[in-house]
Design a protein around this motif. Structure first.
Motif, PDB file in Angstrom:
ATOM      1  N   THR A   6      18.067  32.342 -10.153  1.00 49.31           N
ATOM      2  CA  THR A   6      18.066  31.763 -11.486  1.00 49.31           C
ATOM      3  C   THR A   6      19.447  31.972 -12.100  1.00 49.31           C
ATOM      4  O   THR A   6      20.272  32.715 -11.570  1.00 49.31           O
ATOM      5  CB  THR A   6      17.002  32.438 -12.370  1.00 49.31           C
ATOM      6  OG1 THR A   6      17.268  33.837 -12.416  1.00 49.31           O
ATOM      7  CG2 THR A   6      15.600  32.175 -11.834  1.00 49.31           C
ATOM      8  N   LEU A  43       9.039  34.151 -18.739  1.00 49.73           N
ATOM      9  CA  LEU A  43       8.200  33.144 -18.087  1.00 49.73           C
ATOM     10  C   LEU A  43       6.721  33.477 -18.269  1.00 49.73           C
ATOM     11  O   LEU A  43       5.920  32.619 -18.653  1.00 49.73           O
ATOM     12  CB  LEU A  43       8.549  33.051 -16.599  1.00 49.73           C
ATOM     13  CG  LEU A  43       7.689  32.125 -15.746  1.00 49.73           C
ATOM     14  CD1 LEU A  43       7.863  30.675 -16.176  1.00 49.73           C
ATOM     15  CD2 LEU A  43       8.048  32.291 -14.281  1.00 49.73           C
ATOM     16  N   MET A  91       3.225  26.217 -14.696  1.00 43.18           N
ATOM     17  CA  MET A  91       4.674  26.274 -14.927  1.00 43.18           C
ATOM     18  C   MET A  91       5.235  24.924 -15.361  1.00 43.18           C
ATOM     19  O   MET A  91       6.211  24.869 -16.096  1.00 43.18           O
ATOM     20  CB  MET A  91       5.396  26.775 -13.680  1.00 43.18           C
ATOM     21  CG  MET A  91       5.244  28.243 -13.469  1.00 43.18           C
ATOM     22  SD  MET A  91       6.282  28.799 -12.112  1.00 43.18           S
ATOM     23  CE  MET A  91       5.812  30.502 -12.025  1.00 43.18           C
ATOM     24  N   GLN A 107      15.403  25.326 -18.569  1.00 40.44           N
ATOM     25  CA  GLN A 107      14.523  24.365 -17.913  1.00 40.44           C
ATOM     26  C   GLN A 107      14.879  24.161 -16.443  1.00 40.44           C
ATOM     27  O   GLN A 107      13.997  24.019 -15.603  1.00 40.44           O
ATOM     28  CB  GLN A 107      14.559  23.028 -18.658  1.00 40.44           C
ATOM     29  CG  GLN A 107      13.389  22.146 -18.340  1.00 40.44           C
ATOM     30  CD  GLN A 107      12.059  22.780 -18.716  1.00 40.44           C
ATOM     31  OE1 GLN A 107      11.918  23.354 -19.789  1.00 40.44           O
ATOM     32  NE2 GLN A 107      11.093  22.687 -17.837  1.00 40.44           N
ATOM     33  N   ILE A 110      13.270  26.973 -14.440  1.00 36.23           N
ATOM     34  CA  ILE A 110      11.824  26.773 -14.288  1.00 36.23           C
ATOM     35  C   ILE A 110      11.566  25.695 -13.241  1.00 36.23           C
ATOM     36  O   ILE A 110      10.705  25.856 -12.378  1.00 36.23           O
ATOM     37  CB  ILE A 110      11.186  26.406 -15.646  1.00 36.23           C
ATOM     38  CG1 ILE A 110      11.291  27.604 -16.604  1.00 36.23           C
ATOM     39  CG2 ILE A 110       9.728  25.993 -15.469  1.00 36.23           C
ATOM     40  CD1 ILE A 110      10.946  27.301 -18.038  1.00 36.23           C
TER      41      ILE A 110
END
Length: 127
Positions: A6, A43, A91, A107, A110
């Motif tokens: 990430t 999250l 999710m 975004q 994710i």
């Protein structure tokens, strides 16, 4: 091994934060995703908000995060995700993060996780 990261897991943590990760890994494939614990908490809190609003099911990740068991407890025992399709659905409902801040998933992060889960949903996935 192919490691996806990430946005914040690609950077050094800010002063005072541990250089630690939560790992999502498809056992039979050659890849994993590294997520900072602060990002994972973000999250999970968004997933919990959606569950509280009856937008999604109470998925395994939420149960283990909320009850501090398995992968999220002190012993960090890996868990095999048994509800991957429900996790993907939950999710995909998160759409509110636009700006990059430490401990938050944007975004694209994710979507990175969702795409990884979709690609590996036929494999055994552990966290």
């Amino acid at each position: 091994m192919n490691k996806l990261r990430t946005s914040w897991s690609k950077k050094n943590p800010p002063f005072g934060a541990f250089d630690d990760y939560i790992i999502i890994e498809a056992i039979d494939s050659n890849g994993r995703i590294l997520i900072r614990p602060e990002e994972f908490d973000f999250l999970a809190s968004k997933l919990l908000d959606n569950w509280n609003k009856d937008k999604s099911r109470y998925i395994q990740i939420l149960k283990e995060w909320n009850e501090v068991i398995r992968f999220y407890d002190v012993l960090e025992t890996p868990s095999v995700l048994l509800d991957v399709s429900d996790t993907i659905d939950a999710m995909q409902l998160i759409h509110e993060v636009e700006s990059m801040e430490f401990g938050k998933l944007v975004q694209t992060d994710i979507q990175l996780i969702v795409d990884y889960l979709i690609k590996n949903q036929l494999h055994t996935i552990k966290i």
